[in-house]
Design an enzyme around this catalytic site. Sequence first.
Site, PDB file in Angstrom:
ATOM      1  N   MET A 161       0.939  -1.222  -0.066  1.00  0.00           N
ATOM      2  CA  MET A 161      -0.085   0.021   0.048  1.00  0.00           C
ATOM      3  C   MET A 161       0.952   1.259  -0.245  1.00  0.00           C
ATOM      4  SD  MET A 161      -3.098   0.992   2.336  1.00  0.00           S
ATOM      5  CE  MET A 161      -2.224   0.740   4.089  1.00  0.00           C
ATOM      6  N   ARG A 297      -6.787  -0.536   9.199  1.00  0.00           N
ATOM      7  CA  ARG A 297      -6.893   0.250  10.364  1.00  0.00           C
ATOM      8  C   ARG A 297      -7.381  -0.739  11.585  1.00  0.00           C
ATOM      9  NH1 ARG A 297      -9.032   6.219   8.166  1.00  0.00           N
ATOM     10  NH2 ARG A 297      -6.654   6.783   7.939  1.00  0.00           N
ATOM     11  N   TYR A 441       1.201   4.375  12.590  1.00  0.00           N
ATOM     12  CA  TYR A 441       0.928   4.068  11.133  1.00  0.00           C
ATOM     13  C   TYR A 441      -0.474   3.675  10.696  1.00  0.00           C
ATOM     14  CZ  TYR A 441       1.932  -1.240  11.606  1.00  0.00           C
ATOM     15  OH  TYR A 441       1.961  -2.315  11.963  1.00  0.00           O
ATOM     16  N   GLU A 442      -0.858   3.914   9.470  1.00  0.00           N
ATOM     17  CA  GLU A 442      -2.411   3.718   9.107  1.00  0.00           C
ATOM     18  C   GLU A 442      -3.049   4.963   9.643  1.00  0.00           C
ATOM     19  OE1 GLU A 442      -2.682   1.955   6.701  1.00  0.00           O
ATOM     20  OE2 GLU A 442      -1.139   0.581   6.899  1.00  0.00           O
ATOM     21  N   GLY A 443      -2.407   6.152   9.661  1.00  0.00           N
ATOM     22  CA  GLY A 443      -3.293   7.336  10.132  1.00  0.00           C
ATOM     23  C   GLY A 443      -2.908   7.258  11.625  1.00  0.00           C
TER      24      GLY A 443
END
Length: 619
Positions: A161, A297, A441-443
């Site tokens: 990703m 997430r 990570y992932e926001g």
Amino acid sequence: MANLLVDERDQQFVLYELLDIEKLFRTPVYEGGSREICDMVLAEAYKFATEELLPIYKATDEVGCRLENGSVKVPEVLHKAYKLYCEGGWLGLARSTEIGGQGLPHLLDVAAKECFHFNFNFYCYPTLTDGASRLIEVFGTEEQKRKYLAKMLDGTWGGTMCLTEPGAGSDVGALKTSAKRRGDGTYSIVGTKCFITAGDYDLVENIIHPVLARVEGAPAGTKGISLFLVPKIRVNADGSLGEPNDVSVGGIEHKMGIRGSATCLLNFGDNGNCIGELLGEENQGMKIMFQMMNEARIGVGLQGLGTASAAYLHALAYARERRQGASPKHFKDPTAPRALIIEHPDVRRMLLWMKAHVDGLRALHYFAAYCADREKTASENGDRVKWLGLLELLTPICKAYGSDMGFRVTEQAIQTYGGYGYCQEYPAEQFMRDVKIASIYEGTNGIQALDLVGRKLGQRGGGDFMNLLAEMKATTAGKSDHPRVGSLVGAVDRAAGELAETAGFFSQCGAQGNLAVILAHAVPFLHMMGNVLLGWLLAWEAAVADEKLEALAKERGKDPLDPTLAADGGDGAFYQGKIVAARYYVKNVLPQAEALAKAIRSGDLSVVEMPDRGFGAAE
């Protein structure tokens, strides 16, 4: 080998007694499934995790990844585990049978793979492939599906990703990677992506990179971003591999944890020869990528749960074998035999705190997966919207609260070990190092909080939030006067009321244009909501456990709280433990929600009003 990764009995409780997964097997979507299939899948998951993933856990950290001649070499011990994972069909567990998957519920998929997440040094590779292939399944053309899906689903090819860039981390709209039309329907891709998990590795023959880029002339910001499939090695029309696609590894990040996970800097088109295929439509990249981001997430929250579970069970096993000091009954007697540290009240406090949070996080993540299954099996559009809305509302909670509390559990596990927990002789310190990334990570979790208060609370006119409150109320209805769980239910109801009032306060701030208050208190609100949700889930579990305990006590002619019911360590001990853990959480942890509500509704803006120079001398 003892399972020190997941509490098998608690998994069974949540699957069969709390959420009743067997009801899903009576729907057309999942017909043919059974408890026997669930038990078999879980047993194989435990076996793979304990026999393959746990023994190599330390080695993945010690060896790490290395860059040789432009390609990443992962720790050798990962090769066997990856081969067995693919042969076991784990990649397609919850995928449609039409594309080669097994078509099992998301709930079972999450439960089975919970015990894989602690070793994210390994699990990052197949889980990203799973997410990338799902993008192609949902948004790809028939040609793209034919070209990529089969080899990704069997693990021959991998996936990633690619969002983050050196100058555009969480601010994805500032990306500089470009895409230029080539005239044959493909695009020339040029740019650099950083912090790419599993960006390159030698477990697969090829890697398919979903890459965010801006087509020449597209609008600025996120509205002008498109998504492209960029294989590491080009794929010929017949599915065979062609020439390299001008994708190079600029370096591997040297990290605090998950060192067996190759986090790469990737360069696309340094030689002007990188070709990508548009996935979906131009300028729809963020909308498409959000599918994978939201799945990731949830996965990151599961990383918090899986690591917390392993850390707790290891600490519990240590506390049951380590002797130090006299027992509280004989603490003044220097000649008294040394006691197991599990006898000391402060150690028991830490263990109970960990158990309550691990059990609560497990219920939270399984309930989110259950929502996904209910949305998939719903026969009415209104039901589909309801369950999808609940899943979307819970996603930032699963990610942020799951990763924050997962880290906190590893901290308490180290404390339980004492000095040995800080040393590499035991895995506790690696659990903590490996899981810390989950809040980043992932926001980052701050971004998850902004998503919660800025988008999810008001989504569908606030209907999703109201549906969640109604669901909380329904699961414990009629229990408010119960002698053992009534007080727990009452406390959770009051906390849910505080949560609703605080959400209403945010709504008022938004209507008045007072955005600063919302932004300053977004993270505390997310923590408050997570705190209340765990209180609800644990109280719900206690209510179910109490019914089971009453039946067991009646069968044995005893009182439900008779300690002899727990003497054999069987169901009596388990159900009593569920009630005590819920009581502990509700009386000792849930009150934090009231304090957070008070702080949030004060509207204090100290974090905004603090002068930049007031933070200190550092420049």
